[in-house]
Design an enzyme around this catalytic site. Structure first.
Site, PDB file in Angstrom:
ATOM      1  N   GLU A  59       0.811  -1.218   0.000  1.00 31.33           N
ATOM      2  CA  GLU A  59       0.000   0.000   0.000  1.00 31.33           C
ATOM      3  C   GLU A  59       0.847   1.272   0.000  1.00 31.33           C
ATOM      4  OE1 GLU A  59      -2.693  -1.038   3.240  1.00 31.33           O
ATOM      5  OE2 GLU A  59      -4.130  -1.681   1.742  1.00 31.33           O
ATOM      6  N   GLU A 105      -3.661 -10.717   0.379  1.00 31.16           N
ATOM      7  CA  GLU A 105      -4.471 -10.662   1.604  1.00 31.16           C
ATOM      8  C   GLU A 105      -5.885 -11.081   1.222  1.00 31.16           C
ATOM      9  OE1 GLU A 105      -4.235  -6.859   3.686  1.00 31.16           O
ATOM     10  OE2 GLU A 105      -2.129  -6.691   3.139  1.00 31.16           O
TER      11      GLU A 105
HETATM   12  C1  GAL Z   1      -4.962  -4.061   4.139  1.00 31.41           C
HETATM   13  C2  GAL Z   1      -3.559  -3.783   4.633  1.00 31.41           C
HETATM   14  C3  GAL Z   1      -3.263  -4.486   5.914  1.00 31.41           C
HETATM   15  C4  GAL Z   1      -4.390  -4.278   6.885  1.00 31.41           C
HETATM   16  C5  GAL Z   1      -5.663  -4.782   6.295  1.00 31.41           C
HETATM   17  C6  GAL Z   1      -6.850  -4.542   7.193  1.00 31.41           C
HETATM   18  O1  GAL Z   1      -5.383  -3.050   3.315  1.00 31.41           O
HETATM   19  O2  GAL Z   1      -2.604  -4.137   3.682  1.00 31.41           O
HETATM   20  O3  GAL Z   1      -2.080  -3.976   6.424  1.00 31.41           O
HETATM   21  O4  GAL Z   1      -4.527  -2.927   7.151  1.00 31.41           O
HETATM   22  O5  GAL Z   1      -5.932  -4.092   5.119  1.00 31.41           O
HETATM   23  O6  GAL Z   1      -6.751  -5.143   8.405  1.00 31.41           O
END
Ligand code: GAL
Length: 920
Positions: free
Chosen positions: A391, A467
């Site tokens: 990010e 993620e």
């Molecule tokens: C993503 C980010 C993580 C965390 C997650 C939400 O956007 O990369 O670091 O913030 O969202 O828990």
């Protein structure tokens, strides 16, 4: 000011690999003198050897000072907790001065001061001489100490600033925790090498020295020479390492070499030629007492827990971990995506104006971080991808980082999620893409990019979800459906759950603290608590589900046979058990051939006298000890129903003249006033539950509360008694709307016990899903224990609970609660056929459902649970609260990502369900 400027450091030595050398080294960890100031603009006098620090505090190195009574931790996710005005930082800038006096062993000369991790910027003096400064909190920095070392006592002084220009590059979603949080040493090692060992047995290296791997017959290999050896490849499932030594004029380095090759072929990610599917987790470094100063034993615990839960990969979100963690990944076998310490997410708040990723003044700082990671970690077979960061938006500096990396290490693909064009990377990565989108990508049918050339490039890339399945609170829902996609489409290389651990900090009053608990004016509450393990590393139900979904052994039952497929090379055995209504009636061991797939005949099952519901469960357990688990450890299981059993119909709709022996009612309201002498309240219809994080953050809670589902009214419309059946008609509805539920409760004598038949008909246009549909009642507080036949032992919701098997289970009411750090709906046991609640005074209560039901028992009400901010707010009350649910809404992952899949939504509709209550 060096700490508010673009250069990433000064006076540092070139980065090199983390290596185990026999060169002398002096461990400088321990108690240092420490002083905290509230500003950064301070005199340097403390660096003088003669400075008197006797009035200072003592602080352990490594550690974070806010966790030791100096200042306080603070949590923000995206936003910077200071004005965005790079590279400047506020005057209020907590600054820690450290002093350490060490004795130089006799005969020692030269050496480097090596800092493994200091958050965020620090300057170093040795015996009053300034050596330089560094940034890059989660990266090592070395300074030449040689010229300034003196015989006997030496004084090392370090000044650490919490805020610096580098803070703009370290905006990860985590606690802001300054300090010298990894080890410091004085070392005489200066060696560096880069081993290249491929799955086909080719071996070479760069570096000044000679390499030997005795087990492979490699002796004194010279740099730049390639040899061919007969090595077994390294993989996460079979992490074969070879002991090597690297000898230079000054030292001997020991390392372990793993041979493996990562490629992208025809759009498929492959390891050693075989398609690679990451069953991964995102791991932040975290310990509830120590923050990111994670003890070694805790790293081992993480790796063991991952292996034992069928996890095969880790993304080191969002920075390089402690170097020892990667050694453990090499040793135990985990594929690693090593991520650069770079996140500038907070610039998103200002439309990415001034984002360092796209500003040439920051190029050196960004490249410096990438180089230092690659150089430190380049010899780990476990590291299979370099990630440019997280990010950090888009911009020209990504290309500089990627170009350098590709040149230095062409053997590993490059990852970065933040640039959808994928211009600089080798894999297409997304976070929180919905199942539908992942499927489209799997088929190669994603929406095109504007630029046809980039689009064609991206379309040829494998896909990872860096993620997915946000594990915040109760959940994540939808895991199995993602896994199915990953296993269906070769382009999909799996992904990494967000995230491994809840970052709750130990707190005297709250148990575990989250954002705001330390009085931060700007914070993101419990968004930092979103892991698969609780802060103390107890697996949450989400991790148990993940273990099931990630199983490397699968059972597909058919008439009389089971097909067993296995994707792991280790020896397994297959015990089976036959249960009748949850009680084991026969056991044995299934003989399964060692092939990757085999159809096996099921055992001949004995006749069971009192059958009940019959289930056959087959488990795959380790047949021998492995480094990460002992023989007998369960890797996978499957079960199939082999007999329906006899179930008495729960409700026989009334018999003429029968009375409702055992139950007393208020004749006017039809309200149950006593059951077998027990003081009961309810049961009555309930639609509300304490919202889960996914509903709180995803917006559904707000909609539910606006509709008023948390303040239902119950109106009695009629009470009648006919043919031994007591019928109570009621309307359940929130205020201010014409929506409602017409509910008919029919009480009857069902021979053994009291039957309650419930008929629900929605009235009006219900557009929102319902939290739950069922009955709630309360019982005296003396109840203690619950035994049930249904799914267990853990909780399950419509889109979770893959780990819950049909069986006979028992637990105390306390054990039924799942201790989510932020209290919310939890603890439902699903598909319950019957349950028995006992303890204390009076009879116990048996509840049988038709059809099966969801059972929740707790010592506080839904209102108390919903109002609690910490577990410590929940206290044992005067009553035991029991929910008998016909259905609940799924939990999804809407806190970050898609909501509940349509098939797991609870939509208002006509429903009939029944219960039989008996005294036991
Ligand atoms: C993503 C980010 C993580 C965390 C997650 C939400 O956007 O990369 O670091 O913030 O969202 O828990």
């Amino acid at each position: 000011m060096y700490f508010a400027d673009f250069p990433p450091g000064a006076g540092r030595l070139e980065p090199r690999a983390a290596l185990r050398s026999d060169a002398p080294s002096l461990d400088l960890t321990g108690d240092w003198r420490f002083r905290l100031s509230s500003v950064a603009d301070l005199p340097d006098d403390f660096a003088a050897p003669s400075f008197d620090d006797s009035a200072w505090d003592v602080l352990a190195v490594p550690s974070h000072w806010p966790l030791h009574g100096h200042g306080a931790p603070a949590y923000t996710n995206v936003v910077y907790p200071f004005p965005v005005d790079p590279p400047r930082v506020p005057d209020e800038n907590p600054t820690g001065d450290y002093r350490c006096v060490f004795d130089l062993p006799e005969g020692w000369s030269g050496g480097r001061l090596r800092f493994e991790g200091v958050d965020s910027t620090f300057k170093v003096w040795l015996n009053g001489h300034e050596l330089g400064f560094s940034t890059g909190s989660r990266l090592p920095a070395e300074f030449d100490a040689g010229p300034y070392l003196v015989e006997g006592a030496n004084v090392l002084a370090v000044r650490v600033h919490q805020w610096s220009a580098a803070s703009y590059l370290e905006d990860q979603d985590m606690w802001w925790l300054p300090g010298i949080f990894r080890e410091v040493e004085l070392t005489r090692s200066s060696a560096d090498l880069f081993v290249r060992a491929a799955a086909d047995g080719t071996l070479s290296f760069e570096g000044e020295g000679l390499l030997s791997i005795p087990e492979l017959g490699v002796a004194d290999l010279a740099p730049g020479t390639e040899v061919q050896v007969a090595a077994e490849p390294w993989s996460a499932e079979h992490p074969r390492l070879y002991e090597a030594s690297f000898v230079t004029a000054e030292e001997t380095v020991r390392l372990r070499v793993g041979f493996r090759t990562i490629t992208v072929e025809d759009g498929v990610l492959r390891a050693n030629g075989v398609p690679l599917v990451f069953k991964g987790v995102n791991r932040h470094e975290f310990h509830p007492d120590h923050g990111r100063a994670v003890p070694y034993e805790t790293m081992v615990e993480d790796v063991l827990l991952m292996k034992r839960h069928n996890v095969n990969a880790v993304r080191t979100s969002h920075y390089p971990p402690h170097p020892a963690f990667l050694d453990l990944c090499d040793e135990y076998g985990l594929w690693v995506v090593d991520e650069c310490d770079l996140e500038t997410h907070g610039f998103g708040q200002t439309a990415w104006r001034g984002n360092p990723t796209d500003d040439p003044r920051w190029t050196q700082a960004l490249l410096d971080r990438m180089r230092r990671m690659v150089e430190r970690d380049k010899n780990h077979p476990s590291v299979v991808m370099w990630s440019l960061g997280n990010e950090a938006g888009v911009g020209s500096n990504l290309k500089v980082m990627a170009d350098w990396t590709r040149e230095r290490d062409p053997s590993r693909p490059i990852h970065y999620e933040g640039d959808l064009s994928c211009a600089n990377v080798d894999v297409y990565s997304r976070m929180y893409a919905s199942h539908a989108e992942v499927e489209a990508i799997g088929r190669g049918e994603e929406d095109p990019l504007d630029d046809p050339e980039l689009d064609a490039r991206r379309r040829a890339m494998p896909f990872v979800q860096c993620e997915y399945a946000h594990a915040m609170g109760n959940g994540p829902g939808g895991l199995a459906e993602y896994q199915e996609l990953f296993e269906t489409y070769p382009r999909l290389a799996g992904g990494f759950i967000w995230e491994w651990i809840d970052h709750g900090l130990t707190h005297q009053e709250y148990g575990y603290a989250y954002g705001g608990d330390f009085g931060e004016p700007l914070h993101d509450a419990n968004f930092v608590v979103d892991g698969l393990v609780f802060p103390d590393r107890t697996p949450s139900p989400g991790l148990l589900d993940l273990k099931k979904v990630f199983e490397p052994v699968r059972f597909a039952f058919d008439e009389g046979t089971v097909t067993v497929t296995r994707a792991v090379p280790y020896p397994l055995s297959f015990p089976w058990a036959l249960t009748a209504d949850g009680t084991v009636v026969a056991e044995g061991v299934l003989e399964v051939p060692e092939s990757p797939g085999a159809e096996v005949k099921l055992p001949t099952l004995p006749e069971v006298a009192e059958p009940g519901e019959l289930w056959l469960t087959v488990r795959a357990v380790l047949a021998a000890d492995l480094p990460w688990a002992e023989a007998g450890h369960e890797v996978a299981w499957g079960q199939t129903k082999v007999g329906e059993g006899r179930r008495e119909p729960v409700v026989t709709r009334g018999r003429a003249g029968a009375d409702l022996a055992g139950a007393t009612f208020d004749s006017r309201t039809g309200r149950l006033t006593g059951l077998f002498g027990l003081d009961v309240e309810g049961p009555r219809l309930e639609l509300w539950r304490a919202p889960v994080d996914n509903e709180r953050f995803g917006g559904l809670e707000w909609n539910w509360r606006t509709l008023g589902l948390h303040r239902l009214t119950h109106r009695i419309d009629s009470v009648s008694r006919e043919d031994g059946v007591l019928t109570v008609r009621s309307r359940v509805a929130p205020a201010a709307t014409d929506l409602g539920m017409s509910v008919t409760y029919r009480w009857s004598d069902v021979g053994e016990g009291i039957g309650l038949d419930v008929h629900v008909v929605p009235e009006g246009e219900w557009t929102l899903p319902l939290p739950r549909l069922g009955l709630s009642m309360t019982l005296p507080a003396s109840f203690e224990e619950v035994v049930w036949f249904g799914r267990g032992p853990g909780e399950a919701y419509p889109d979770t609970g893959m780990a819950a098997a049909v069986g006979g289970w028992g637990a105390s009411i306390e054990e039924l609660q799942t201790p989510y750090v932020y209290p919310q709906e939890n603890g439902q046991r699903a598909d319950v056929r019957w349950a028995r609640l006992t303890g204390g005074e009076g009879p116990g209560l048996r509840i049988e459902g038709e059809p099966v039901f969801g059972l929740t028992v707790r010592r506080w009400s839904t209102e108390e649970l919903a109002a609690a901010g910490h577990l410590t707010d929940l206290r044992k009350g005067e009553r035991v609260h029991v929910h008998l649910d016909h259905a609940q809404h799924g939990v999804g992952t809407a806190a970050c990502g898609p909501g509940v899949l349509p098939r797991y939504e609870l939509r208002a509709g006509e429903a009939r369900f029944a219960f039989r209550f008996t005294a036991v």
